[in-house]
Scaffold this motif. Sequence first.
Motif, PDB file in Angstrom:
ATOM      1  N   CYS A 171     -63.571 -48.301  -2.564  1.00  0.00           N
ATOM      2  CA  CYS A 171     -63.343 -48.142  -1.124  1.00  0.00           C
ATOM      3  C   CYS A 171     -63.254 -46.647  -0.827  1.00  0.00           C
ATOM      4  N   ILE A 172     -63.835 -46.226   0.273  1.00  0.00           N
ATOM      5  CA  ILE A 172     -63.724 -44.825   0.668  1.00  0.00           C
ATOM      6  C   ILE A 172     -62.297 -44.587   1.145  1.00  0.00           C
ATOM      7  N   SER A 173     -61.693 -43.523   0.659  1.00  0.00           N
ATOM      8  CA  SER A 173     -60.311 -43.195   1.016  1.00  0.00           C
ATOM      9  C   SER A 173     -60.267 -42.477   2.357  1.00  0.00           C
ATOM     10  N   VAL A 174     -59.639 -43.111   3.348  1.00  0.00           N
ATOM     11  CA  VAL A 174     -59.610 -42.524   4.688  1.00  0.00           C
ATOM     12  C   VAL A 174     -58.622 -41.367   4.796  1.00  0.00           C
ATOM     13  N   ASP A 175     -57.825 -41.127   3.750  1.00  0.00           N
ATOM     14  CA  ASP A 175     -56.919 -39.980   3.778  1.00  0.00           C
ATOM     15  C   ASP A 175     -57.514 -38.767   3.068  1.00  0.00           C
TER      16      ASP A 175
ATOM     17  N   ASP B 192     -47.547 -42.418  -6.978  1.00  0.00           N
ATOM     18  CA  ASP B 192     -48.613 -41.625  -7.598  1.00  0.00           C
ATOM     19  C   ASP B 192     -49.785 -41.439  -6.643  1.00  0.00           C
ATOM     20  N   ARG B 193     -50.143 -42.491  -5.916  1.00  0.00           N
ATOM     21  CA  ARG B 193     -51.284 -42.420  -4.989  1.00  0.00           C
ATOM     22  C   ARG B 193     -50.988 -41.474  -3.836  1.00  0.00           C
ATOM     23  N   VAL B 194     -49.778 -41.537  -3.293  1.00  0.00           N
ATOM     24  CA  VAL B 194     -49.404 -40.679  -2.171  1.00  0.00           C
ATOM     25  C   VAL B 194     -49.396 -39.213  -2.591  1.00  0.00           C
ATOM     26  N   GLN B 195     -49.079 -38.928  -3.855  1.00  0.00           N
ATOM     27  CA  GLN B 195     -48.955 -37.549  -4.314  1.00  0.00           C
ATOM     28  C   GLN B 195     -50.283 -36.916  -4.713  1.00  0.00           C
ATOM     29  N   LEU B 196     -51.380 -37.667  -4.727  1.00  0.00           N
ATOM     30  CA  LEU B 196     -52.673 -37.086  -5.079  1.00  0.00           C
ATOM     31  C   LEU B 196     -53.060 -36.027  -4.056  1.00  0.00           C
ATOM     32  N   ASP B 197     -53.464 -34.853  -4.532  1.00  0.00           N
ATOM     33  CA  ASP B 197     -53.802 -33.764  -3.632  1.00  0.00           C
ATOM     34  C   ASP B 197     -55.026 -33.016  -4.140  1.00  0.00           C
ATOM     35  N   PRO B 198     -56.184 -33.287  -3.600  1.00  0.00           N
ATOM     36  CA  PRO B 198     -56.468 -34.254  -2.545  1.00  0.00           C
ATOM     37  C   PRO B 198     -56.649 -35.650  -3.132  1.00  0.00           C
ATOM     38  N   PRO B 199     -56.545 -36.653  -2.293  1.00  0.00           N
ATOM     39  CA  PRO B 199     -56.819 -38.010  -2.784  1.00  0.00           C
ATOM     40  C   PRO B 199     -58.310 -38.145  -3.082  1.00  0.00           C
ATOM     41  N   PRO B 200     -58.676 -39.103  -3.913  1.00  0.00           N
ATOM     42  CA  PRO B 200     -60.098 -39.266  -4.228  1.00  0.00           C
ATOM     43  C   PRO B 200     -60.855 -39.796  -3.009  1.00  0.00           C
ATOM     44  N   LEU B 201     -62.106 -39.364  -2.849  1.00  0.00           N
ATOM     45  CA  LEU B 201     -62.917 -39.892  -1.758  1.00  0.00           C
ATOM     46  C   LEU B 201     -63.394 -41.304  -2.099  1.00  0.00           C
ATOM     47  N   ASP B 202     -63.733 -41.519  -3.370  1.00  0.00           N
ATOM     48  CA  ASP B 202     -64.211 -42.819  -3.856  1.00  0.00           C
ATOM     49  C   ASP B 202     -65.436 -43.274  -3.074  1.00  0.00           C
ATOM     50  N   GLY B 203     -65.847 -44.507  -3.238  1.00  0.00           N
ATOM     51  CA  GLY B 203     -67.019 -45.017  -2.543  1.00  0.00           C
ATOM     52  C   GLY B 203     -67.348 -46.429  -2.962  1.00  0.00           C
ATOM     53  N   PRO B 204     -68.196 -47.095  -2.192  1.00  0.00           N
ATOM     54  CA  PRO B 204     -68.488 -48.509  -2.439  1.00  0.00           C
ATOM     55  C   PRO B 204     -69.299 -48.740  -3.710  1.00  0.00           C
ATOM     56  N   ARG B 205     -69.213 -49.942  -4.216  1.00  0.00           N
ATOM     57  CA  ARG B 205     -69.990 -50.418  -5.358  1.00  0.00           C
ATOM     58  C   ARG B 205     -70.703 -51.686  -4.917  1.00  0.00           C
TER      59      ARG B 205
END
Length: 185
Positions: free
Chosen positions: A69-73, A21-34
Amino acid sequence: MHRHDASTEALTQAIVRYAVDRVQLDPPPLDGPRTPAELRAMAGRTITATGIGGLEALRIFGDVLAPACISVDHPRFLSFVPAAPTEASILFDLVVGASSIYAGSWMEGGGAVFAENEALRWISDLAGLPEHAGGVFVSGGTAGNLSALVAARWKWRNDAGGRHDRTRGSARIAGLRPTSACVAI
């Protein structure tokens, strides 16, 4: 611990499902620190006398820790390059992790060392380096700089024919340009 039972099967399926599921995200989430306080409140107690179990650990990772965590992909992530963010590289990370190999030397990981040497040979050829050129992949700049310093010190001592075997060299003596992070070797 080393038996594949029903609970291990459930965890296996959940992890594989999460990875796919994570690999198929398009685009993946950028997310960020807490903040640590936010993470503590969201994750709850994760270390307990009886453990929290694999499925709960995966839930906390997926719902709390990974989004912190920031998503590097992510296509907008233009900073460090700590990984090759392609679907194939992510999936092969899963394969390598599942294979439980250690590639610290040929004895333990001849196949992995062979693959690394092939990749290094290819890069050396692209750079036009001679056939005897070699190297090693490292986890980042710090390990790379330390490896370069050790190699420079070895060359400096080796070229001196024993005159510097008990001498502490500096980066300047070894022919390197000193920086604030690299003064003595």
